[in-house]
Design a protein around this motif. Structure first.
Motif, PDB file in Angstrom:
ATOM      1  N   UNK A   1       4.500  -6.592  -7.014  1.00  0.00           N
ATOM      2  CA  UNK A   1       4.464  -5.160  -7.013  1.00  0.00           C
ATOM      3  C   UNK A   1       4.385  -4.967  -8.924  1.00  0.00           C
ATOM      4  N   UNK A   2       4.323  -5.537  -9.475  1.00  0.00           N
ATOM      5  CA  UNK A   2       3.467  -4.934 -10.898  1.00  0.00           C
ATOM      6  C   UNK A   2       1.802  -4.659 -10.289  1.00  0.00           C
ATOM      7  N   UNK A   3       1.312  -5.233  -9.536  1.00  0.00           N
ATOM      8  CA  UNK A   3      -0.023  -5.201  -9.835  1.00  0.00           C
ATOM      9  C   UNK A   3       0.120  -4.325  -8.788  1.00  0.00           C
ATOM     10  N   UNK A   4       0.548  -3.862  -8.401  1.00  0.00           N
ATOM     11  CA  UNK A   4       0.410  -2.076  -7.175  1.00  0.00           C
ATOM     12  C   UNK A   4       0.540  -1.182  -8.437  1.00  0.00           C
TER      13      UNK A   4
ATOM     14  N   UNK B   1       0.647  -1.413  -0.363  1.00  0.00           N
ATOM     15  CA  UNK B   1       0.370  -0.217   0.147  1.00  0.00           C
ATOM     16  C   UNK B   1       0.675   0.938  -0.194  1.00  0.00           C
ATOM     17  N   UNK B   2       2.012   1.024   0.352  1.00  0.00           N
ATOM     18  CA  UNK B   2       2.542   2.461   0.743  1.00  0.00           C
ATOM     19  C   UNK B   2       3.368   2.718  -0.983  1.00  0.00           C
ATOM     20  N   UNK B   3       3.655   1.694  -1.712  1.00  0.00           N
ATOM     21  CA  UNK B   3       4.599   1.241  -2.562  1.00  0.00           C
ATOM     22  C   UNK B   3       3.227   2.689  -3.314  1.00  0.00           C
ATOM     23  N   UNK B   4       2.034   1.938  -3.149  1.00  0.00           N
ATOM     24  CA  UNK B   4       1.110   2.551  -4.438  1.00  0.00           C
ATOM     25  C   UNK B   4       0.836   3.882  -4.159  1.00  0.00           C
TER      26      UNK B   4
ATOM     27  N   UNK C   1      -2.298  -0.848 -10.346  1.00  0.00           N
ATOM     28  CA  UNK C   1      -3.587  -0.870  -9.526  1.00  0.00           C
ATOM     29  C   UNK C   1      -3.474   1.242  -9.752  1.00  0.00           C
ATOM     30  N   UNK C   2      -2.019   2.021  -8.766  1.00  0.00           N
ATOM     31  CA  UNK C   2      -2.270   3.407  -8.551  1.00  0.00           C
ATOM     32  C   UNK C   2      -2.319   3.295 -10.056  1.00  0.00           C
ATOM     33  N   UNK C   3      -1.586   2.874 -10.891  1.00  0.00           N
ATOM     34  CA  UNK C   3      -1.518   3.669 -12.154  1.00  0.00           C
ATOM     35  C   UNK C   3      -4.027   4.003 -11.998  1.00  0.00           C
ATOM     36  N   UNK C   4      -4.358   3.475 -12.215  1.00  0.00           N
ATOM     37  CA  UNK C   4      -5.333   3.021 -12.590  1.00  0.00           C
ATOM     38  C   UNK C   4      -6.305   4.076 -11.889  1.00  0.00           C
ATOM     39  N   UNK C   5      -5.906   3.858 -10.577  1.00  0.00           N
ATOM     40  CA  UNK C   5      -5.982   5.111  -9.696  1.00  0.00           C
ATOM     41  C   UNK C   5      -6.239   6.402 -10.214  1.00  0.00           C
ATOM     42  N   UNK C   6      -4.944   6.845 -10.359  1.00  0.00           N
ATOM     43  CA  UNK C   6      -4.532   8.132 -10.449  1.00  0.00           C
ATOM     44  C   UNK C   6      -5.155   9.072 -11.407  1.00  0.00           C
ATOM     45  N   UNK C   7      -5.278   7.227 -12.961  1.00  0.00           N
ATOM     46  CA  UNK C   7      -5.407   8.202 -14.150  1.00  0.00           C
ATOM     47  C   UNK C   7      -6.884   8.361 -13.317  1.00  0.00           C
TER      48      UNK C   7
ATOM     49  N   UNK D   1       9.005  -3.799   1.164  1.00  0.00           N
ATOM     50  CA  UNK D   1       8.157  -5.078   0.144  1.00  0.00           C
ATOM     51  C   UNK D   1       8.727  -6.117  -0.193  1.00  0.00           C
ATOM     52  N   UNK D   2       9.632  -6.422  -0.299  1.00  0.00           N
ATOM     53  CA  UNK D   2      10.614  -7.409  -0.928  1.00  0.00           C
ATOM     54  C   UNK D   2      11.177  -7.836  -0.061  1.00  0.00           C
ATOM     55  N   UNK D   3      11.679  -7.601   0.954  1.00  0.00           N
ATOM     56  CA  UNK D   3      12.280  -7.977   2.751  1.00  0.00           C
ATOM     57  C   UNK D   3      11.076  -8.715   2.905  1.00  0.00           C
TER      58      UNK D   3
END
Length: 125
Positions: free
Chosen positions: A80-83, A49-52, A86-92, A70-72
């Motif tokens: 990560x790619x899905x995150x 979520x923090x990454x998004x 998702x962030x891209x979709x919400x920003x757009x 997140x990797x750790x």
């Protein structure tokens, strides 16, 4: 010198010296939100979520720190790619949804003007 360098965190001491109480409060809040004892969301999901959010706010430091965290915590490349998507979709989506408002203002909707959203009626401070 680059705009974003991995060693920039060393300048935190300047913030601590100039605004010690605010920095202390911010760091305590950040620690509690991300790692507090009462958290019910897993560390991995918290970091994803923090990454998004970091992608959305475009904070290079946060992107780096939270992707590594997140990797750790066991996040996969696929998660990560899905995150990212998702962030891209919400920003757009935010721009798309605010487009409704833009069209409302373009049409001169009475409710937009009545709510005080017109520059002509805005009070100057």
């Amino acid at each position: 010198m680059a705009y974003h360098e991995h060693t920039d965190h060393r300048y935190l001491r300047h913030l601590r010296n100039a605004a010690p109480d605010a920095v202390k409060s911010f760091l305590a809040f950040d620690q509690e939100a991300l790692s507090g004892a009462g958290k019910v969301i897993s560390r991995k999901n918290t970091e994803l979520m923090a990454v998004a959010v970091a992608l959305t706010t475009q904070c290079a430091y946060c992107i780096e720190a939270h992707v590594k965290a997140a990797k750790a915590e066991g996040a996969t490349a696929e998660e990560l790619a899905e995150t990212v998507m998702i962030a891209s979709a919400l920003r757009a989506g935010g721009s798309f949804a605010h487009g409704f408002m833009a069209m409302k203002f373009f049409e001169g909707a009475p409710d937009a003007v009545a709510a005080g959203h017109s520059h002509a009626t805005a009070e100057v401070s």
